[in-house]
Structure formats: structure tokens, C-alpha cells
Enzyme design. Sequence first.
Site, PDB file in Angstrom:
ATOM      1  N   ASP A   1       0.804  -1.228   0.000  1.00 31.32           N
ATOM      2  CA  ASP A   1       0.000   0.000   0.000  1.00 31.32           C
ATOM      3  C   ASP A   1       0.837   1.278   0.000  1.00 31.32           C
ATOM      4  O   ASP A   1       1.889   1.352   0.614  1.00 31.32           O
ATOM      5  CB  ASP A   1      -0.955   0.026   1.190  1.00 31.32           C
ATOM      6  CG  ASP A   1      -1.959   1.152   1.063  1.00 31.32           C
ATOM      7  OD1 ASP A   1      -2.713   1.147   0.083  1.00 31.32           O
ATOM      8  OD2 ASP A   1      -1.951   2.063   1.905  1.00 31.32           O
TER       9      ASP A   1
ATOM     10  N   HIS B   1      -9.420   1.037   0.059  1.00 35.59           N
ATOM     11  CA  HIS B   1     -10.018   2.368  -0.181  1.00 35.59           C
ATOM     12  C   HIS B   1     -10.716   2.558  -1.531  1.00 35.59           C
ATOM     13  O   HIS B   1     -10.290   3.335  -2.376  1.00 35.59           O
ATOM     14  CB  HIS B   1      -8.998   3.487   0.043  1.00 35.59           C
ATOM     15  CG  HIS B   1      -7.595   3.226  -0.443  1.00 35.59           C
ATOM     16  ND1 HIS B   1      -7.314   2.865  -1.725  1.00 35.59           N
ATOM     17  CD2 HIS B   1      -6.416   3.275   0.200  1.00 35.59           C
ATOM     18  CE1 HIS B   1      -6.004   2.716  -1.864  1.00 35.59           C
ATOM     19  NE2 HIS B   1      -5.430   2.944  -0.697  1.00 35.59           N
TER      20      HIS B   1
ATOM     21  N   ASP C   1      -7.758   5.022   6.606  1.00 39.68           N
ATOM     22  CA  ASP C   1      -6.569   5.313   5.796  1.00 39.68           C
ATOM     23  C   ASP C   1      -5.785   6.481   6.425  1.00 39.68           C
ATOM     24  O   ASP C   1      -5.360   7.403   5.741  1.00 39.68           O
ATOM     25  CB  ASP C   1      -6.925   5.611   4.336  1.00 39.68           C
ATOM     26  CG  ASP C   1      -5.700   5.552   3.414  1.00 39.68           C
ATOM     27  OD1 ASP C   1      -4.586   5.232   3.896  1.00 39.68           O
ATOM     28  OD2 ASP C   1      -5.850   5.849   2.215  1.00 39.68           O
TER      29      ASP C   1
END
Length: 517
Positions: free
Chosen positions: A150, A229, A302
Site C-alpha cells: 500500500d 479504499h 486510511d
Amino acid sequence: MIKLIKNANIISHSTNGVYDVLIEDDKISKIDKNIDVDADEIIIAEGKTLIPGLIDMHVHFRQPGFDHRETLETGSLAALHGGVTTVGMMPNTKPALDNSIMIEYMQNKSKELDLINILPIGAITKGREGKELAGMRGMTDKGAIAFSDDGAPVYDPNIMYRAAQYSLMTKRPLINHAEVPELAKGNMREGETSCKIGVYGIPEIAESIMVARDIEISKYTGAHVHIAHVSTSQTVDLLKYSKMQNLKVTSEVTHNHLLLNEEACESYSTDTKINPPLPDKKSQKALIEAIRDNTINMIVSDHAPYAKYEKEVEFETAPTGISGVETLLSGIIKLSKEQKIELKDLIEKVTYNPANIFRLENIGDIKEGKSFDEIVEEISKVEKSKVLFSIPTLKFLKAGGRIGKVSGTIGEILNIKPVITCNFDGIYETVSKSRGMKKAIKSMFDKAMEFVNGDEVHSLAVYHSGDEPETLKLVEGLKKNLGDLMNKSLHFFEGKISPTMIVHTGNGLIGMAVIKK
Ligand SMILES: [Zn+2]
């Protein structure tokens, strides 16, 4: 240690309604309408809501390597302010969490801090460079909960394919940051607003093309792929397809993408520059519907903080990402009110669902036999809240206040405030204007005097952070009172210590540390 919570309004997967909860050695031993036992601690939760501690499976705590942005400690404190007691930590640290030693290091650090559960997510490729697979087996043995690069996508489909095969062996999901870099060179979502304010945009297909590829890889290999996300309506359509096909594909959306859309960028506030970018209204609506009909399984923050100076630049040059874990619970409550979604259904997406998807046993539910990781909350007050939020687990009291490092939060744009932890015997006070800051300071002062009169004190330290005039005035008053009352040395700190008593003034903190003889 036996704890009894009386008359809590419970919202959780397994238990809903007003119940008493008995906790023995941090495990829920009984839930019933009326429990009558001799407990070491009784918490009267009348009018309060008891929910499982939130699980936020997507945070960036920045340590090691970027300690100026956030550390495991400040990140954990931020989490507690958002009602979050477990996080999945992304591996884009420096060095990256790409081997078993780093995973072990992270586990030890988290245990040492003993604030929240920090679950490490290992990198898919060495150094997150997308070139060579990292040792997923070794990392699994040391406790990696999932794998992800990520911050960057796994660009090479062959690497993603091989990783999927390893993921079948390790039984840990792959979380891909779905983005085609060549298409993702803009600074916000491409659309009406980007044209209007003259900012170069990123088309929605930058995400959905990669999502389609990863769904195909999951379908072909049978591996569990978790889409991070989600931010576009096309991705939602692809997820619907994967549900219809019964594929092992799960997904998450951030509370920011549910609560805000591209119009927030009109302010040119760099707090609105996140990755993936804030959606247009059509996609925002699709994301909300996907939460309503369970196409998307989880809500995450996030949390991706930066130092103030890094974000205080022009919109085009600012890095993408913003702090968010501290507004997760208040954000969900706001969403529930605005979109008329049952709070229970949203709580499910930050407790039971992530526990289920990532196979986290013992947490995420209020049920006999589960570990006690819950929070008691006056839900009605959360939105305005700087107020009354107690985590009835002693270890959390060590957390103190948020002494974080972040530049801002999207919460400021949304006008939501983080919920604040702990109201315990006057030792830790959180304050609302209505409850009276002076009263809270006084109770802190009285507590300190108890120590002084008991002659246990060598010296006292007064601490503050934030310099709004009101805080400074209160600090001056406190110092004066203390000076008049005692001859002992008085230390005055500016900066970070771990005070044993804290009053949260809204923007700042006033703390006192008692140094015992
Ligand atoms: Zn990402």
C-alpha cells in the site's frame, strides 16, 4: 479483577439492547439483564452506549523512518481518540515491513506500548518495489495479518499472480492499492470541479482498471483479494460482479470518501488532497449505497498523517494523505445521521466485519467469551464532543491525551471532533465548555493536593500544549495556586511528557505530573 458494567445500551453483532456485562480477567464472562455480584469495579452505564472497540484495518503509523509525521505512540493515542482499539498497520515504513524481523519488531513495539493492538501488514514485494516477492511465509509465522504494498500498487500482474498463490498457502489476504500509476498523475478526481478550479485530474479508470485485474487474479487462483479504499462507482460495479460470482473478494471504503466529495477541494485545502482522491457526487452516492447494501464490507480511516510543514504548501505540490483515525467513530455517527443508516449496520463495518474478514479472534463483538476491548460512549454527544468517553480498561488510561504530530484532519473540514478518551476519578478529565474547564482543572488540582498532603510528592510538573489564550490563562492560574500553596519545587514543561493528570481544553492539553518521593 472483576468488572461489572450496569445497564449499558449495547450495539454489537451478537448482543443488542440494555444489558449488564460482567468482565473477569479481561474476558466477557456473562451478559444478562441483571447481574448481581461483588465486583472490584462497577461502571454505571445508564444512558450510555457500549460498543466493541473499533478495528481500523488501514492506518499508516509512519514508524520507523518517518517519526516526524507520526510514531506508534502518537498514532495509538490518535486511535484511542477515535474509539479504535485495533489497527492494521500498512508496511510503507522505512525500512518497509518486508521481512520477519521487521514484523517481529513491530509486534514487540506494540506490546511494549500496550495502548492498542497494532497488527502488522507485511509487504508483498521486497522494499515495496514491486520487483521481487517478499518472504510471505516467514512474515506470516511472526504474525503478519495480511500483505500489501500500500502506497503503491503491485504493478506487475505476474508478481500479483505469484503473490496470490503464496497467499493461498499462508491464508493471509492480499490488499492491493488499486491504481494505474500512468493514469494517476493528477492532484484530485478528474471532473467538473477539477476543471472549475484548474487542478489536473485523475480519471476514475485509474482505479477500476486495476481492480478488474485483481478480481480476475482472485477468480483464477481462488486467493482472497481485499480491495483497499474503494473510491469510484465503477469499482462498486466490479465488486457487485464479484459478489454475484461468489469470489473471495472483500473491500473497504474510508469515512472521508463517504462524507466528502470533490467539492471540498474548491477550498484548495491540502487536507482534502488524499489518495485515492475524493469522489465526485455520483461516486460518493454509489459508495454510500454500497455500504447500505453490503457490497463494501468495511469502513477504514486510511490514517496517513504528515508533519505540518509538509502539508502547508501549494495544493499541487502537497503530499496525498491526511490523519483520520481519530475521527473514525464520530465520522460514522455523522454518516448514520446524515444518510439515515442504522448505526448498528455501520458499527458492524468497523468491528465484526473486519474481525471476520481478517480472522481476528476474540475481538469485534460483545459476546460471552470474547475479550473485553469495548468502549462506553454517550453516542448523542459524540458530534459536539470533547466529552465524556470512558474506556473501562485500565491500560487505556495510560494513554493520556493526544500529543500527536499531525497537520490536520478531514474532521476539521467536516466539523466533527474526535471523541476523547477517559473520564476516570478526576485523574483524567476531558472537558466541554458546558461541563466547565475550570471545574476539571480544579479536580486535577485537588487530586494533586491529595498527593502533596499525603507527603508523597517530591515535585510537581505542570505541562501544557497548545497556546490559545484560554489555555495559557488556565496554566498561569494553576501555577500561581500551586506556588502559593507549597514550597516544593515546581517544574514547568513545554512539550511532551507523560503527565499523570491531564485536562483537555479542546485545542490544547494541560497536564500535571506528580513525581513521588
Ligand atoms: Zn493505499
